[in-house]
Design an enzyme around this catalytic site. Sequence first.
Site, PDB file in Angstrom:
ATOM      1  N   ASN A 292       9.926   5.170   3.823  1.00  0.00           N
ATOM      2  CA  ASN A 292       9.550   4.235   5.453  1.00  0.00           C
ATOM      3  C   ASN A 292      10.714   3.609   5.800  1.00  0.00           C
ATOM      4  O   ASN A 292      11.610   3.258   5.240  1.00  0.00           O
ATOM      5  CB  ASN A 292       8.774   3.275   5.140  1.00  0.00           C
ATOM      6  CG  ASN A 292       7.221   4.248   4.735  1.00  0.00           C
ATOM      7  OD1 ASN A 292       6.552   4.393   5.678  1.00  0.00           O
ATOM      8  ND2 ASN A 292       6.677   4.113   3.622  1.00  0.00           N
TER       9      ASN A 292
ATOM     10  N   HIS B 159       9.002   7.989   9.372  1.00  0.00           N
ATOM     11  CA  HIS B 159       9.501   8.195   7.955  1.00  0.00           C
ATOM     12  C   HIS B 159      11.110   8.233   8.292  1.00  0.00           C
ATOM     13  O   HIS B 159      11.517   8.965   9.352  1.00  0.00           O
ATOM     14  CB  HIS B 159       8.985   9.345   7.245  1.00  0.00           C
ATOM     15  CG  HIS B 159       7.611   8.926   6.572  1.00  0.00           C
ATOM     16  ND1 HIS B 159       6.774   9.780   6.065  1.00  0.00           N
ATOM     17  CD2 HIS B 159       7.276   7.657   6.495  1.00  0.00           C
ATOM     18  CE1 HIS B 159       5.457   8.990   5.583  1.00  0.00           C
ATOM     19  NE2 HIS B 159       5.743   7.902   5.727  1.00  0.00           N
TER      20      HIS B 159
ATOM     21  N   HIS C 183       4.208   5.032  12.794  1.00  0.00           N
ATOM     22  CA  HIS C 183       4.624   5.113  11.501  1.00  0.00           C
ATOM     23  C   HIS C 183       5.714   6.198  11.087  1.00  0.00           C
ATOM     24  O   HIS C 183       5.427   7.439  11.498  1.00  0.00           O
ATOM     25  CB  HIS C 183       3.224   5.390  10.783  1.00  0.00           C
ATOM     26  CG  HIS C 183       3.412   5.270   9.169  1.00  0.00           C
ATOM     27  ND1 HIS C 183       2.970   4.229   8.517  1.00  0.00           N
ATOM     28  CD2 HIS C 183       3.862   6.254   8.330  1.00  0.00           C
ATOM     29  CE1 HIS C 183       3.268   4.452   7.294  1.00  0.00           C
ATOM     30  NE2 HIS C 183       3.778   5.725   7.172  1.00  0.00           N
TER      31      HIS C 183
ATOM     32  N   CYS D 203       5.923   9.888   2.462  1.00  0.00           N
ATOM     33  CA  CYS D 203       4.654  10.686   2.364  1.00  0.00           C
ATOM     34  C   CYS D 203       4.514  11.284   0.898  1.00  0.00           C
ATOM     35  O   CYS D 203       5.415  11.963   0.484  1.00  0.00           O
ATOM     36  CB  CYS D 203       4.722  12.054   3.265  1.00  0.00           C
ATOM     37  SG  CYS D 203       3.461  13.079   3.107  1.00  0.00           S
TER      38      CYS D 203
ATOM     39  N   ARG E 230       0.983  -0.954  -0.031  1.00  0.00           N
ATOM     40  CA  ARG E 230       0.037  -0.065  -0.091  1.00  0.00           C
ATOM     41  C   ARG E 230       0.927   1.177   0.002  1.00  0.00           C
ATOM     42  O   ARG E 230       1.077   1.963  -1.007  1.00  0.00           O
ATOM     43  CB  ARG E 230      -0.978   0.142   1.138  1.00  0.00           C
ATOM     44  CG  ARG E 230      -2.242   0.810   1.198  1.00  0.00           C
ATOM     45  CD  ARG E 230      -2.005   2.382   1.466  1.00  0.00           C
ATOM     46  NE  ARG E 230      -1.393   2.479   2.830  1.00  0.00           N
ATOM     47  CZ  ARG E 230      -1.089   3.575   3.277  1.00  0.00           C
ATOM     48  NH1 ARG E 230      -0.946   4.898   2.402  1.00  0.00           N
ATOM     49  NH2 ARG E 230      -0.622   3.807   4.573  1.00  0.00           N
ATOM     50  N   ASP E 231       1.136   1.398   1.164  1.00  0.00           N
ATOM     51  CA  ASP E 231       2.262   2.673   1.388  1.00  0.00           C
ATOM     52  C   ASP E 231       3.356   2.691   0.312  1.00  0.00           C
ATOM     53  O   ASP E 231       3.946   3.857  -0.299  1.00  0.00           O
ATOM     54  CB  ASP E 231       2.877   2.937   2.660  1.00  0.00           C
ATOM     55  CG  ASP E 231       3.327   4.232   3.023  1.00  0.00           C
ATOM     56  OD1 ASP E 231       4.019   4.826   2.230  1.00  0.00           O
ATOM     57  OD2 ASP E 231       3.070   4.614   4.261  1.00  0.00           O
TER      58      ASP E 231
END
Lengths: 305, 305
Positions: free
Chosen positions: A254, A214, A212, A245, A18-19
């Site tokens: 990530n 980064h 979460h 992002c 997904r991300d």
Amino acid sequence: MTDQTNDDFVLLEDETLRDGLQLESRIFPLEEKLDLFRQLAGAGLARIQVGSFVNPKRVPQMADSEELIRALRHEAENGPLLSALILNDKGLERALSCGIGHVSMSVSVSNSHSLKNAGKPAAEALSGMAGLIRQATEAGLSVRAGLQCTFGCVYEGAIAEAAVLNAADVFASAGAGEINLADTTGMANPLDIERLVRKVRKHLPALQISLHLHDNRGLGLANMFAGYQAGVRIFDVCTGGLGGCPFVRGAAGNVPTEDAAQMFSSLGVKTGIDLRKICATVGSLEGLLGRKLPGRMKTVLAAEK
Amino acid sequence: MTDQTNDDFVLLEDETLRDGLQLESRIFPLEEKLDLFRQLAGAGLARIQVGSFVNPKRVPQMADSEELIRALRHEAENGPLLSALILNDKGLERALSCGIGHVSMSVSVSNSHSLKNAGKPAAEALSGMAGLIRQATEAGLSVRAGLQCTFGCVYEGAIAEAAVLNAADVFASAGAGEINLADTTGMANPLDIERLVRKVRKHLPALQISLHLHDNRGLGLANMFAGYQAGVRIFDVCTGGLGGCPFVRGAAGNVPTEDAAQMFSSLGVKTGIDLRKICATVGSLEGLLGRKLPGRMKTVLAAEK
């Protein structure tokens, strides 16, 4: 539910599908996603975020999320917990239609970021999400409620702790079982993480917390360790360190699944992840993308051979 | 000497011109080294390791170290503290001949690594270095004594704490003012760092401790923060994250100067470093090398413009 007081195990939620993929211009066909999922599950990932029910015109990578989840539900019965992102009623409807049991939702605690990203003020987004959490839990789903820009915002700078605690109250009252604190623009440092996590835990001891993080400033693992020290036992990761992002340039990246697994293994904390297998998955992903990803452990393992 | 109890300042020793360049096949002419030094000094670095007095046939990048130091002594009178690496009597002789006031030395605590790297057992290397420290301090130099593989060795695995404490005793008795604990193969985790640093501090409270951390597993900043929490106030860095260990494949990558400066700034700890200037230096270095370096903050700053 993961026990926040258990020091011996952390749950890494892999968000590569997904991300990770959502920022890529290359469209991954269903068969490739299924193959990547099987590799992740085979490497020991216990929770995998596989798609999102958002506007397919805006995020075409995620257009096949229903189809993917339907295919996975059959083969993943005793496998990883499947998760998908929803942002509104329409998304919830789609999630319910394909029978997923767990959803992730997300709003920004920063008003400026919320306006730019979601097109509405933060307060409006928060109350909208409270309603969505209620609908989802009433429909029998378990819900994780995410809060973007928790540790600062490139537009607004520091974020008031009171706003984070208020959002946590709203999430918990609406029925979310887990709050996901996101360092959306990668601005947190280890002291910020420790301070805020301890505050949220003290405020709502029964609420599960996940992070979460980064890695754009290179502090992903430092912040993850600080979160662990403060009692967090669920962390989001992406294989190879893909993703980040999409709304703030330079915020990409990530925390790599394989590097997080290695760090925890080195600390004597289990993740259930097989390092060689997850590094092989990094290799598959790099092959499909045609570029090297930022994660380190694949290179380290190759050098140790 | 930096006060280990001062929470507000850390000293970053930039090793770009020595540890950074020594692995590069491209030979940097004297003028380029002088220019890089001026940029580093202009960006606020207070201690700079500029070269090494080792066999020029083995490390041709460092062959002009005397010439460089002679040139720098004139212009750096009120500037950064100059440092150079020496490994034996011949190196000390060369260091004294060009008038440098501070030298760095290094042995491995791992016997296998010492045999492969220095061609002699660790105990022999240690006693040899004790003699060298005495000679250097008697000649009026200040000495930093480094210990390689302090947090583990790819050949030997875990390293006994007793061996580290013994080496620290030998260094201190011989007159070294600072012990540099090196994670040569990038195997440390934050708990290892905190545990060992606290042990060494307790054992020899008057001895200054610095850390030389490698970032090959992505834990450079996490380990640096752990060292800071345990009381360390001097850390080695390389602009852009250049360099690393030449004797273990895959161990490349020092902690980037700019990312360390950003982390400490975010924590409210001063380093004296101007982030924009050091990122400009990363740009110069990337231009000379013709490749992107692993440090993050140059990309982040460019995206924020």
